[in-house]
Design an enzyme around this catalytic site. Sequence first.
Site, PDB file in Angstrom:
ATOM      1  N   CYS A 129      37.639  44.552  35.250  1.00  0.00           N
ATOM      2  CA  CYS A 129      38.446  45.537  36.155  1.00  0.00           C
ATOM      3  C   CYS A 129      39.058  46.597  35.568  1.00  0.00           C
ATOM      4  CB  CYS A 129      39.462  44.556  36.841  1.00  0.00           C
ATOM      5  SG  CYS A 129      40.350  45.302  38.059  1.00  0.00           S
ATOM      6  N   CYS A 159      42.294  37.667  41.430  1.00  0.00           N
ATOM      7  CA  CYS A 159      42.566  38.047  42.673  1.00  0.00           C
ATOM      8  C   CYS A 159      41.534  37.809  43.866  1.00  0.00           C
ATOM      9  CB  CYS A 159      42.859  39.638  42.580  1.00  0.00           C
ATOM     10  SG  CYS A 159      41.706  40.565  41.956  1.00  0.00           S
TER      11      CYS A 159
END
Length: 203
Positions: free
Chosen positions: A101, A193
């Site tokens: 990410c 997430c």
Amino acid sequence: MQVLKKQKVFVAMSGGVDSSVAAALLKKAGYDVYGIFMQGWSNPRFRCQWKSERQDAARVAAILDIPFRTLDTSVAYYERVVSYLLDEYRNGRTPNPDVMCNKYIKFGLFFDLALRHGAQFVATGHYARIVGGSLSTAKDNNKDQTYFLWTLSQEHLEHTLFPIGDYLKSEVRKIARSFGLPVADKKDSQGVCFVGEGSMSEF
């Protein structure tokens, strides 16, 4: 942290206390601050909190009186982060989606967008520091996140700020209260997430 000349910085605002305080400190220091919320990919079969996280980030931006925008990274996020995680598990390896990410989203799409729009810097709420042009551990050893940033290049470091790297987590929360930020006592996010409230095995 003092700015002699007003410089533009794009802050990755996740809706948590760390990135919120990062934006607040930069605004106080005299930077021209822009808040950017990155909308990642979410599985429609699992409950994901990104809408409430974006709302929290927007509330903080309103209090700080800074421009706020949402950057849709969902396609790249799936291709670069989610697919990577699935492939690693299929091959019997343990993935680290946070590293991917940071590499492809925060310091890929977001970083490139910021520089294209005239920003001198990007900033995040990572617990890390840049010392002498090199990535260095944060003051708070318990929260240090430099491991997740090992892919950053020298160009990234030259255009990146880590405003909370010199603070303990307890100090960050205290600063948030002093700015009247509604996320001052918000719990830290846990897990991955895009998995949301489900378990990794269910995902």
